[in-house]
Design an enzyme around this catalytic site. Sequence first.
Site, mmCIF file in Angstrom:
data_model
loop_
_atom_site.group_PDB
_atom_site.id
_atom_site.type_symbol
_atom_site.label_atom_id
_atom_site.label_comp_id
_atom_site.label_asym_id
_atom_site.label_seq_id
_atom_site.Cartn_x
_atom_site.Cartn_y
_atom_site.Cartn_z
ATOM 1 N N GLN A 1 0.435 -1.349 0.443
ATOM 2 C CA GLN A 1 -0.305 0.265 0.411
ATOM 3 C C GLN A 1 1.049 0.921 0.059
ATOM 4 O OE1 GLN A 1 -2.010 -2.400 4.117
ATOM 5 N NE2 GLN A 1 -2.976 -0.502 3.111
ATOM 6 N N ASP B 1 5.955 5.051 -1.189
ATOM 7 C CA ASP B 1 7.718 4.845 -0.803
ATOM 8 C C ASP B 1 8.249 5.116 -1.933
ATOM 9 O OD1 ASP B 1 8.193 3.283 -0.107
ATOM 10 O OD2 ASP B 1 7.273 3.688 2.413
ATOM 11 N N HIS C 1 -1.277 1.364 -4.670
ATOM 12 C CA HIS C 1 -1.250 3.157 -4.626
ATOM 13 C C HIS C 1 -0.476 3.914 -5.018
ATOM 14 C CE1 HIS C 1 -3.900 1.462 -0.510
ATOM 15 N NE2 HIS C 1 -4.211 1.623 -1.714
ATOM 16 N N THR D 1 0.027 -4.066 8.707
ATOM 17 C CA THR D 1 -0.739 -2.861 7.715
ATOM 18 C C THR D 1 -2.148 -3.253 8.586
ATOM 19 O OG1 THR D 1 -2.541 -3.405 5.913
ATOM 20 C CG2 THR D 1 -0.994 -5.414 6.833
#
Length: 260
Positions: free
Chosen positions: A110, A113, A128, A199
């Site tokens: 998710q 970076d 994402h 997560t």
Amino acid sequence: MELLEKQYFQVVEFLRSAKRVLVITGAGVSAESGLPTYRGITGLYNQTTTEDGYRIETALSGPMFQRDPKITWKYIAQIEESCRGKRFNRAHEIISEMEGYFNNVLVLTQNIDGFHHQAGSSNVIDIHGDVHDLICAECDYTNRVENYQGMDIPPYCPSCQKVLRPNVVLFEEILPYEKLQRLDQEFRKGFDVYFSIGTTSVFPYIAQPMLDAKRKRVPTVEINPSETEISGYVDVKIEEKAGEALDQIWKLFQGSITNS
């Protein structure tokens, strides 16, 4: 033998018989690199609203970008700045090292970076997106930047002069079809062990693979200090930080191979 040690050895046994491994990662993995989350103890946006009077989920939404991209870019730039200078950590490294021991290691993350790529993982679905990839919605211009330092905010497309956007999924936007299609193809092949690391699993597309694996009686492992949406369903729940737990598991796994 203490419970935690037993859990580590159980995960090692899962890995010893595995050929295909799925690793799902969230903000908790990158938090160990010093990256802040949106909210929580180290959250950037713990107030009810931002200084512009919007909830951060509204400011970082697709409709807001269409209506007022300067607002969306303002907070995207804040997030990027808070991450600048940070790098991947031991958890990312171990996940990358797994590729040398198994036929396939898929990382479903998710995080935006790019740390999994930087750490060397070659099979990553960043569902994402990546904040360093810039795209133009009006033409086919794309660019990858190391950071936003010195960049005009918002940036404009050099080809058509429209506002660029980071290639990430904003709130209220749909997930990219091509990544979902690729993920479906991987799931059809199946995995021998499923990991969920760092997560909360609040999104259905993050929780569902673990629940499906449990239903099929395929080993499932969660590494997270907190209780999550899937904690009551997994075979092994390790309440430790990602780097610490993976480091112990990986040492035991490598030792078991050497001694076998």
